[in-house]
Motif scaffolding. Structure first.
Motif: not given
Length: 193
Positions: A167-193
């Motif tokens: 696949a010479p013309d395929v753009e690379p992707v970023l694998a983002l790993g995993s997070i725990d519940v507390a980190t997910a909650r902080r991420l949601v809070a950081a993304l709130r409108f």
């Protein structure tokens, strides 16, 4: 005998063995529990806990019990999916796996947008506006913005290159790993409108 204890009533609401096994396997995987659902071993293996044949009703109850135990993780994953959808970020791989929230993968453009939503400043003036996003640079920007937005939590970001021959013309992707519940909650809070 009470009406709901009658054999006819029990048959109406009993899941099939196949359905109950799939439900149990799914719940255990979401909780990060690795339990092979083997049919039968001739003799127990030392240091192992075996699940013997379970009636379908018992397997369904065990699945509900496991899901109750992972309710916080499932709820945090749902909240994260909702806010990602609200921003129309292309992150379809968010799921609960091994008791954590796997974020899946993202294109460099999606990762850059997420980094900016988390407070990353736009690339410097020496970067042409039409220049393609370099995956490794975007990954580092996302790591830094993620840590700043979640009070220092780390995000594992790896570049997954496509094989040049297949696949010479395929753009690379970023694998983002995993997070725990507390980190997910902080991420949601950081993304709130």
């Amino acid at each position: 005998m009470r009406h709901h204890d009658s054999p006819a009533h029990a048959l109406d609401h009993r899941p099939s063995s196949l359905h109950a096994a799939a439900e149990l396997g799914s719940a255990l995987r979401e909780a990060g529990i690795r339990v092979p659902l083997a049919r039968h071993h001739a003799e127990p293996q030392p240091g192992r806990v075996e699940l013997g044949p379970l009636p379908p009703g018992e397997a369904s109850r065990l699945a509900r019990l496991v899901r109750t135990g992972t309710k916080r993780t499932l709820k945090a994953a749902r909240a994260l999916r909702d806010i990602v959808d609200a921003y129309r970020l292309d992150l379809p791989g968010i799921q609960v796996r091994d008791g954590r929230i796997a974020l899946g993968s993202a294109s460099p453009a999606t990762a850059e947008r997420l980094a900016r939503l988390l407070g990353a400043t736009p690339p410097g003036p020496d970067t042409p506006a039409a220049a393609p996003l370099e995956a490794a640079r975007v990954g580092e920007r996302l790591r830094l913005a993620f840590a700043a937005a979640t009070d220092g939590d780390a995000l594992d970001v790896r570049v997954q290159e496509a094989e040049a021959e297949t696949a010479p013309d395929v753009e690379p992707v970023l694998a983002l790993g995993s997070i725990d519940v507390a980190t997910a909650r902080r991420l949601v809070a950081a993304l709130r409108f």
